[in-house]
Design a protein around this motif. Structure first.
Motif, PDB file in Angstrom:
ATOM      1  N   TYR A   1      -6.551  -6.501  -3.197  1.00 27.93           N
ATOM      2  CA  TYR A   1      -5.505  -5.519  -3.479  1.00 27.93           C
ATOM      3  C   TYR A   1      -5.941  -4.171  -2.921  1.00 27.93           C
ATOM      4  O   TYR A   1      -6.917  -3.591  -3.374  1.00 27.93           O
ATOM      5  CB  TYR A   1      -5.262  -5.410  -4.997  1.00 27.93           C
ATOM      6  N   GLY A   2      -5.203  -3.689  -1.912  1.00 26.18           N
ATOM      7  CA  GLY A   2      -5.535  -2.417  -1.285  1.00 26.18           C
ATOM      8  C   GLY A   2      -6.649  -2.538  -0.281  1.00 26.18           C
ATOM      9  O   GLY A   2      -7.792  -2.222  -0.585  1.00 26.18           O
TER      10      GLY A   2
ATOM     11  N   ASN B   1      -7.175   1.439  -3.083  1.00 26.98           N
ATOM     12  CA  ASN B   1      -6.558   0.924  -4.298  1.00 26.98           C
ATOM     13  C   ASN B   1      -6.569   2.035  -5.341  1.00 26.98           C
ATOM     14  O   ASN B   1      -7.627   2.547  -5.698  1.00 26.98           O
ATOM     15  CB  ASN B   1      -7.329  -0.296  -4.810  1.00 26.98           C
TER      16      ASN B   1
ATOM     17  N   ASN C   1      -2.135  -8.045  -1.057  1.00 27.56           N
ATOM     18  CA  ASN C   1      -1.018  -7.132  -1.305  1.00 27.56           C
ATOM     19  C   ASN C   1      -1.500  -5.711  -1.044  1.00 27.56           C
ATOM     20  O   ASN C   1      -2.609  -5.347  -1.423  1.00 27.56           O
ATOM     21  CB  ASN C   1      -0.533  -7.257  -2.750  1.00 27.56           C
ATOM     22  N   GLY C   2      -0.633  -4.918  -0.401  1.00 23.50           N
ATOM     23  CA  GLY C   2      -1.010  -3.544  -0.091  1.00 23.50           C
ATOM     24  C   GLY C   2      -2.083  -3.467   0.972  1.00 23.50           C
ATOM     25  O   GLY C   2      -3.198  -3.043   0.701  1.00 23.50           O
TER      26      GLY C   2
ATOM     27  N   TYR D   1      -2.669   0.122  -2.002  1.00 19.69           N
ATOM     28  CA  TYR D   1      -2.121  -0.545  -3.186  1.00 19.69           C
ATOM     29  C   TYR D   1      -2.144   0.482  -4.299  1.00 19.69           C
ATOM     30  O   TYR D   1      -3.210   0.920  -4.724  1.00 19.69           O
ATOM     31  CB  TYR D   1      -2.976  -1.763  -3.539  1.00 19.69           C
TER      32      TYR D   1
ATOM     33  N   ALA E   1      -0.547  -7.372   4.871  1.00 16.38           N
ATOM     34  CA  ALA E   1      -0.555  -8.010   3.558  1.00 16.38           C
ATOM     35  C   ALA E   1      -0.462  -9.510   3.822  1.00 16.38           C
ATOM     36  O   ALA E   1       0.552 -10.002   4.313  1.00 16.38           O
ATOM     37  CB  ALA E   1       0.619  -7.553   2.710  1.00 16.38           C
TER      38      ALA E   1
ATOM     39  N   GLY F   1       3.959  -5.536   0.737  1.00 16.67           N
ATOM     40  CA  GLY F   1       3.463  -4.269   1.256  1.00 16.67           C
ATOM     41  C   GLY F   1       2.393  -4.332   2.314  1.00 16.67           C
ATOM     42  O   GLY F   1       1.233  -4.136   2.003  1.00 16.67           O
TER      43      GLY F   1
ATOM     44  N   ILE G   1       2.142  -0.244   2.441  1.00 15.39           N
ATOM     45  CA  ILE G   1       1.903   0.222   1.070  1.00 15.39           C
ATOM     46  C   ILE G   1       2.617  -0.678   0.075  1.00 15.39           C
ATOM     47  O   ILE G   1       3.788  -1.027   0.268  1.00 15.39           O
ATOM     48  CB  ILE G   1       2.423   1.663   0.853  1.00 15.39           C
ATOM     49  N   TYR G   2       1.920  -1.012  -1.005  1.00  8.60           N
ATOM     50  CA  TYR G   2       2.541  -1.584  -2.194  1.00  8.60           C
ATOM     51  C   TYR G   2       2.553  -0.474  -3.231  1.00  8.60           C
ATOM     52  O   TYR G   2       1.503   0.091  -3.566  1.00  8.60           O
ATOM     53  CB  TYR G   2       1.750  -2.779  -2.726  1.00  8.60           C
TER      54      TYR G   2
END
Length: 181
Positions: free
Chosen positions: A56-57, A61, A83-84, A88, A107, A112, A115-116
């Motif tokens: 994530y990120g 993040n 994701n992201g 993120y 992703a 995203g 960006i998420y």
């Protein structure tokens, strides 16, 4: 958490910093390939996040309702996450991204590429803002992916004076139902 930098409960200022080729290699909470940030004031300017990896990120993040983040004149490029890909961001009190670029972030899973975003949705919360920013050639690769440039899940977000070009969702397969963007 945090392939290069992990901060929780403190303020962090990054100016003219390059975070390149970092990743989170633990089996639990692989968040923030470049930076993981929770609880505090985050200020990033004139920096580059490139080729970082996490769940994530990939690049950054941000994970806490007790975060105020201001990012200016910064590039997120070729970062990868489930994701992201670039950023993120979940539940920050305030998030501002200006005069920046998200380029060729990925992703691998659902949401995203660039960006998420899942901000706070409390009444009276100050809107988060993305302005004068470019989203280009980002990808959300899953068949049911959404938001190749920007996936907004919750909260208040204003996007103005942005360029969004050549972003792709599910580039290798036919998109599934409700996928795209």
């Amino acid at each position: 958490k945090g392939g290069a930098v992990s901060v929780a409960g403190a303020n962090l200022t990054m100016d003219n910093v390059v975070l390149r080729g970092n990743q989170v290699n633990v089996s639990f909470q692989r968040n923030g390939g470049g930076v993981y940030f929770s609880r505090g004031l985050l200020t990033v300017s004139n920096s580059i996040f490139v080729d970082n990896r996490a769940d994530y990120g990939g690049g950054l993040n941000i994970a806490s309702p007790a975060v105020k983040a201001a990012i200016t004149d910064t590039v997120f490029q070729e970062n990868t996450a489930n994701n992201g890909g670039g950023i993120y961001m979940v539940s920050a009190e305030n998030f501002t991204l200006s005069r920046s670029a998200l380029i060729e972030n990925v992703a691998v899973s659902n949401y995203g590429g660039g960006i998420y975003f899942s901000g706070t949705s409390n009444v009276g919360t100050v809107d988060s803002v993305i302005e004068n920013t470019t989203f280009s050639r980002n990808e959300a690769q899953h068949q049911f992916a959404t938001g190749s440039a920007l996936a907004v899940w919750d909260g208040y977000l204003t996007v103005r004076n942005a360029t969004v070009a050549d972003n792709k969702t599910a580039p290798a397969v036919a998109p599934g139902a409700n996928a795209g963007g």
